[in-house]
Write an enzyme that holds these catalytic residues in place. Structure first.
Site, mmCIF file in Angstrom:
data_model
loop_
_atom_site.group_PDB
_atom_site.id
_atom_site.type_symbol
_atom_site.label_atom_id
_atom_site.label_comp_id
_atom_site.label_asym_id
_atom_site.label_seq_id
_atom_site.Cartn_x
_atom_site.Cartn_y
_atom_site.Cartn_z
ATOM 1 N N ASN A 167 -15.119 0.469 40.491
ATOM 2 C CA ASN A 167 -14.396 0.926 41.671
ATOM 3 C C ASN A 167 -15.243 0.622 42.907
ATOM 4 O OD1 ASN A 167 -12.872 2.244 43.597
ATOM 5 N ND2 ASN A 167 -13.327 4.304 42.852
ATOM 6 N N HIS A 172 -8.533 9.848 41.642
ATOM 7 C CA HIS A 172 -9.967 9.885 41.889
ATOM 8 C C HIS A 172 -10.303 11.097 42.752
ATOM 9 C CE1 HIS A 172 -13.958 8.758 43.326
ATOM 10 N NE2 HIS A 172 -14.016 7.937 42.298
ATOM 11 N N SER A 175 -22.143 8.602 38.814
ATOM 12 C CA SER A 175 -23.444 7.956 39.049
ATOM 13 C C SER A 175 -23.953 7.236 37.805
ATOM 14 C CB SER A 175 -24.474 8.974 39.555
ATOM 15 O OG SER A 175 -24.092 9.473 40.820
ATOM 16 N N GLU A 224 -14.791 12.424 35.689
ATOM 17 C CA GLU A 224 -15.765 12.250 36.751
ATOM 18 C C GLU A 224 -16.144 13.601 37.357
ATOM 19 O OE1 GLU A 224 -15.303 7.962 38.566
ATOM 20 O OE2 GLU A 224 -13.981 9.381 39.543
ATOM 21 N N GLU A 245 -12.060 11.548 45.220
ATOM 22 C CA GLU A 245 -12.003 11.338 46.670
ATOM 23 C C GLU A 245 -10.569 11.429 47.179
ATOM 24 O OE1 GLU A 245 -15.947 8.595 46.260
ATOM 25 O OE2 GLU A 245 -14.019 7.627 46.613
ATOM 26 N N LYS A 257 -14.426 1.024 45.924
ATOM 27 C CA LYS A 257 -14.117 1.972 47.007
ATOM 28 C C LYS A 257 -13.919 1.198 48.319
ATOM 29 C CE LYS A 257 -16.446 5.576 44.433
ATOM 30 N NZ LYS A 257 -17.224 6.834 44.464
ATOM 31 N N GLY A 299 -21.765 9.636 43.450
ATOM 32 C CA GLY A 299 -22.441 9.185 44.651
ATOM 33 C C GLY A 299 -23.612 10.037 45.077
#
Length: 250
Positions: A10, A95, A213, A167, A97, A12, A173
């Site tokens: 991904n 996701h 990560s 996740e 985010e 992003k 991140g």
């Protein structure tokens, strides 16, 4: 039947024409494990570029998101039919985010997932908990809630088009990573939930990825776990170590 190892990248909101060409050149020239399915997700603007540059068998291109309406006055959105018309067969949905920054609820994610599958796309469907939820002991309850919203929209055959990515939000991140044991425990809980609430076949066949990560150093240990069927990789997918992660199951 053994589940085929799967690695998603991904990107992003990262990349330029130059950098994405360089990443794909690296994939084209690398010796990749032929028993791994690889899907990369550049920003929507570069989907066609990625398609045109990719020469490696077994590597596909994915969108990072899709809307659940077929067409109309939805400025900035992309429909399932438009992705299919462009030769894109995958999308990432749910996701963290999208859930946390853009307010997508479990139900919105489930609706998008159903629309994607009905339109012929395969979906990397994401779930996971916040640090507060983990520290309060609610990890499994949160993931099961997200799964239940998804299951409410799907029929039995739909599950064959889904790859689940667990996740933990606190490990995306941040450089933090769930321990191998923590990751395996949640993957095992997801498979147990699928067995109890969907079917044995779906539980046995659905691939469950870890995404938090993941990097070239921790991927081999994670890949050894019986319920970890691959990875959804963020920042490391932009780096040469992405090749090591793809090959982590060798």
């Amino acid at each position: 039947m053994a589940r085929k190892f799967f690695v998603g990248g991904n990107f992003k909101m990262n990349g330029t024409k130059e950098s994405i060409k360089a990443i794909i050149k690296g994939l084209n020239e690398a010796q990749l494990d032929p028993n791994v399915e690889v899907v990369i997700a550049p920003p929507a603007l570069y989907l066609h570029l990625a398609q045109s540059e990719l020469k490696k068998p077994g590597v596909e291109v994915s969108a990072q998101n899709v809307f659940d309406k077929p067409n109309g006055a939805f400025t900035g959105e992309i429909s399932v039919a438009q992705l299919k018309d462009s030769g894109i067969n995958w999308t990432i949905l749910g996701h963290s985010e999208r859930r946390t920054l853009f307010g997508e609820t479990d139900e919105v994610v489930a609706s998008k997932t159903k629309s994607a599958i009905d339109g012929g796309l395969s979906v990397i469907w994401c779930c996971g908990e916040s640090l507060q939820e983990r520290e309060s002991g609610n990890t499994v309850a949160v993931v099961e809630r997200q799964l239940a919203a998804l299951a409410a929209k799907l029929s039995g055959n739909d599950w064959s088009k889904i790859v689940i990515a667990y996740e933990p939000i606190w490990a995306i991140g941040t450089g933090k990573v769930a321990t191998v044991q923590q990751a395996q425990e949640v993957h095992e809980a997801i498979r147990k939930w699928l067995r109890a609430n969907v079917s044995d076949a779906v539980a046995d066949q659905t691939r469950i990825l870890y995404g938090g990560s993941v990097n070239g150093k921790n991927c081999k240990d994670l890949a050894k776990e019986k319920d970890i069927d691959g990875f959804l990789v963020g920042g490391a997918s932009l780096k040469p170590e992405f090749i090591d992660i793809i090959n982590s199951n060798l």
